[in-house]
Design a protein around this motif. Structure first.
Motif, PDB file in Angstrom:
ATOM      1  N   TRP A 197      23.171  41.217   5.576  1.00 44.26           N
ATOM      2  CA  TRP A 197      24.238  40.999   6.549  1.00 44.26           C
ATOM      3  C   TRP A 197      23.804  41.389   7.967  1.00 44.26           C
ATOM      4  CZ3 TRP A 197      29.530  39.490   5.929  1.00 44.26           C
ATOM      5  CH2 TRP A 197      29.822  39.004   4.654  1.00 44.26           C
ATOM      6  N   GLY A 198      22.506  41.626   8.147  1.00 45.45           N
ATOM      7  CA  GLY A 198      21.970  41.885   9.478  1.00 45.45           C
ATOM      8  C   GLY A 198      22.009  43.335   9.914  1.00 45.45           C
ATOM      9  N   ILE A 199      22.240  44.254   8.970  1.00 46.03           N
ATOM     10  CA  ILE A 199      22.295  45.689   9.301  1.00 46.03           C
ATOM     11  C   ILE A 199      21.291  46.421   8.425  1.00 46.03           C
ATOM     12  CG2 ILE A 199      23.743  47.745   9.430  1.00 46.03           C
ATOM     13  CD1 ILE A 199      26.185  45.891   9.550  1.00 46.03           C
ATOM     14  N   SER A 200      20.239  46.952   9.026  1.00 51.03           N
ATOM     15  CA  SER A 200      19.217  47.683   8.282  1.00 51.03           C
ATOM     16  C   SER A 200      19.184  49.135   8.724  1.00 51.03           C
ATOM     17  CB  SER A 200      17.829  47.058   8.489  1.00 51.03           C
ATOM     18  OG  SER A 200      17.803  45.720   8.027  1.00 51.03           O
ATOM     19  N   VAL A 210      26.970  39.646  14.023  1.00 51.16           N
ATOM     20  CA  VAL A 210      26.539  41.040  13.859  1.00 51.16           C
ATOM     21  C   VAL A 210      26.732  41.765  15.183  1.00 51.16           C
ATOM     22  CG1 VAL A 210      24.686  42.568  13.106  1.00 51.16           C
ATOM     23  CG2 VAL A 210      24.838  40.246  12.176  1.00 51.16           C
ATOM     24  N   SER A 211      27.472  42.867  15.165  1.00 49.88           N
ATOM     25  CA  SER A 211      27.839  43.552  16.409  1.00 49.88           C
ATOM     26  C   SER A 211      27.461  45.019  16.364  1.00 49.88           C
ATOM     27  CB  SER A 211      29.352  43.450  16.647  1.00 49.88           C
ATOM     28  OG  SER A 211      29.781  42.109  16.651  1.00 49.88           O
ATOM     29  N   MET A 249      29.042  46.359  12.833  1.00 47.15           N
ATOM     30  CA  MET A 249      29.925  45.518  12.033  1.00 47.15           C
ATOM     31  C   MET A 249      29.335  44.119  11.951  1.00 47.15           C
ATOM     32  SD  MET A 249      34.043  44.916  12.403  1.00 47.15           S
ATOM     33  CE  MET A 249      33.947  44.261  14.076  1.00 47.15           C
ATOM     34  N   SER A 250      29.410  43.527  10.755  1.00 44.43           N
ATOM     35  CA  SER A 250      28.945  42.159  10.549  1.00 44.43           C
ATOM     36  C   SER A 250      30.059  41.380   9.875  1.00 44.43           C
ATOM     37  CB  SER A 250      27.690  42.145   9.668  1.00 44.43           C
ATOM     38  OG  SER A 250      27.254  40.816   9.441  1.00 44.43           O
ATOM     39  N   GLY A 271      33.585  40.983   5.827  1.00 42.90           N
ATOM     40  CA  GLY A 271      32.713  41.713   6.731  1.00 42.90           C
ATOM     41  C   GLY A 271      32.328  43.081   6.222  1.00 42.90           C
ATOM     42  N   ILE A 272      31.363  43.688   6.920  1.00 44.68           N
ATOM     43  CA  ILE A 272      30.872  45.023   6.599  1.00 44.68           C
ATOM     44  C   ILE A 272      30.900  45.879   7.851  1.00 44.68           C
ATOM     45  CG2 ILE A 272      28.855  46.378   5.917  1.00 44.68           C
ATOM     46  CD1 ILE A 272      27.988  44.125   4.116  1.00 44.68           C
ATOM     47  N   PHE A 273      31.439  47.073   7.723  1.00 41.26           N
ATOM     48  CA  PHE A 273      31.305  48.099   8.751  1.00 41.26           C
ATOM     49  C   PHE A 273      30.392  49.163   8.159  1.00 41.26           C
ATOM     50  CE2 PHE A 273      32.267  52.268  10.425  1.00 41.26           C
ATOM     51  CZ  PHE A 273      32.393  52.073  11.787  1.00 41.26           C
TER      52      PHE A 273
END
Length: 457
Positions: free
Chosen positions: A306-309, A382-383, A412-413, A421-423
């Motif tokens: 989801w673009g968060i590593s 992705v923010s 957040m994505s 979404g994911i926080f």
């Protein structure tokens, strides 16, 4: 908020008062779990305070107008006190709750206040002791054949009653208590507004808490989550997938052990599979990770999709060592790991930042946080929400491994198609007890906003 001698006297009073008795030892979360309180992030700027002098005073402001306007046409609410008016007014602490309720009834025509003597008129409060079914009938325990009791009503009870629902609290629920169960602040205005909104609200989203991975969370976080309007429920992802509904959210809080993928060749649905299915159907996931726990490989792989590593380091001792942000300039601790964060440049961050400013919220403090590395993903927005300062650096094994600064701490994505979404935040301190039981930090306000923007609740 004026502290000093006023708080000292109130603390002493609560500590010594025989009227509070064993109730002082009750944990606040037990009360809110029973009643499932609902509230917005009404912040410190709204004028909640104690005035000095023999009588402790509180005047409600206009902050609740918009909040209560959402339910003003849903019916009437009675705030039922289980003690006599003169007894409440004679108690300088309990009188705060009483006077706050009176101010609500004077300001809003759909709210009224009533006193009841529970000894001479016990039938008046009898319905509020027991669990009800959707049709209004009492829930019966199949083993005993008796009604299921969920509330103990005493002279310290305050009951909020509408035509369709009710909720009962004890007096200490209107105050912020420290670990010794002593008062540190009066929270009566926001709790009263929350209860009124709660008993008039029709729909409440569910927050599913994952289990079996050593998850931990502060009672303050659970309380704030319930204040945001959620019903709390546990979910074993080996057994079931959370239901996707209006505002429902999956909470993964500080897992010590990893989540497993299934085996499609054997028809085994794993935990990661169920999380992915929940997200694909439009569900939202809230993830807090402890930087010191490096074994959550599969969960971190899901975040990366989801673009968060989560930034990890290769050191002599590990292929996946802990990386934490250190900032000797913008820090609340001498070691530099207590970060004073700012909002990022993303559209989502700027929107939330404006809402935080409007609420008069303080800066968000996060301690012992791992940097989150963001990447573009097709079909997802992705923010970067929270960032450290330009003077921060990334450390692993006691040595700097990166000095770029301005690291993402919370992100957040959102899926552009499903709305799921994911926080994610690389720290467990974000919602720790000390971080969200103070008006000095903006953490508790951001909890409300993060959930609202993530799930649309």
């Amino acid at each position: 908020m004026k502290r000093g001698s006023v708080f000292s006297r109130i603390k002493d009073k609560f500590h010594a008062s025989a009227r509070m008795g064993a109730a002082l030892t009750a944990v606040f979360i037990a009360a809110v779990v029973v009643v499932n309180v609902v509230i917005y992030g009404l912040a410190s700027r709204f004028g909640w305070y104690f005035a000095t002098g023999e009588v402790y005073e509180h005047t409600i402001g206009d902050a609740t107008d918009g909040y209560l306007s959402e339910v003003a046409d849903k019916g009437d609410v009675t705030i039922l006190f289980c003690d006599a008016q003169d007894a409440l007014e004679a108690d300088s602490v309990f009188n705060l709750v009483w006077q706050t309720a009176l101010q609500f009834s004077e300001k809003y025509d759909f709210i009224s206040v009533e006193n009841v003597n529970i000894y001479t008129n016990p039938e008046r409060v009898e319905p509020y002791k027991y669990q009800r079914e959707a049709d209004g009938s009492y829930t019966i325990d199949p083993e005993t054949g008796k009604r299921v009791k969920i509330n103990t009503i005493s002279t310290q009870s305050v009951i909020f009653v509408s035509d369709t629902d009710y909720a009962a609290l004890t007096m200490e629920s209107f105050f912020v208590l420290d670990s010794d169960k002593l008062i540190t602040a009066y929270n009566g205005e926001e709790v009263t507004a929350a209860m009124i909104h709660r008993v008039l609200s029709e729909n409440r989203p569910v927050a599913y808490f994952t289990t079996t991975h050593g998850e931990t969370f502060s009672t303050a976080f659970n309380t704030r989550l319930l204040f945001a309007g959620y019903t709390a429920a546990e979910v074993d992802l080996w057994q079931s997938t959370p239901e996707v509904g209006a505002g429902n959210i999956l909470v993964i809080s500080n897992p010590r052990y990893d989540f497993d993928r299934g085996d499609s060749s054997r028809g085994v649905i794993g935990e990661i599979d169920r999380i992915e299915a929940f997200l694909k159907a439009g569900g939202s996931v809230y993830v807090m990770l402890d930087p010191l726990v490096t074994g959550t490989v599969e969960l971190e792989a899901l975040l990366s999709e989801w673009g968060i590593s989560v930034m990890r380091a290769k050191t002599d001792s590990s292929e996946r060592d802990t990386v934490m942000i250190r900032d000797r300039t913008d820090s609340v601790t001498t070691d530099g790991y207590g970060l004073i964060t700012s909002f990022g440049d993303s559209a989502a961050a700027q929107t939330i930042s404006a809402e935080m400013d409007a609420a008069g919220a303080g800066r968000v403090i996060i301690r012992q946080a791992s940097p989150l590395v963001l990447s573009d993903k097709a079909g997802k927005t992705v923010s970067s929400l929270l960032v450290s300062s330009d003077s921060s650096a990334a450390y692993a094994g006691g040595a700097a491994v990166d000095s770029a600064g301005r690291y993402t701490v919370a992100a957040m994505s959102k899926d552009d198609a499903s709305g799921g979404g994911i926080f994610a935040v690389g720290s467990v301190y974000f919602t720790s007890q000390s971080a969200i039981t103070t008006n000095e930090y903006g953490n508790k306000d951001l909890v409300f906003l993060a959930f609202r923007h993530l799930s649309g609740a």
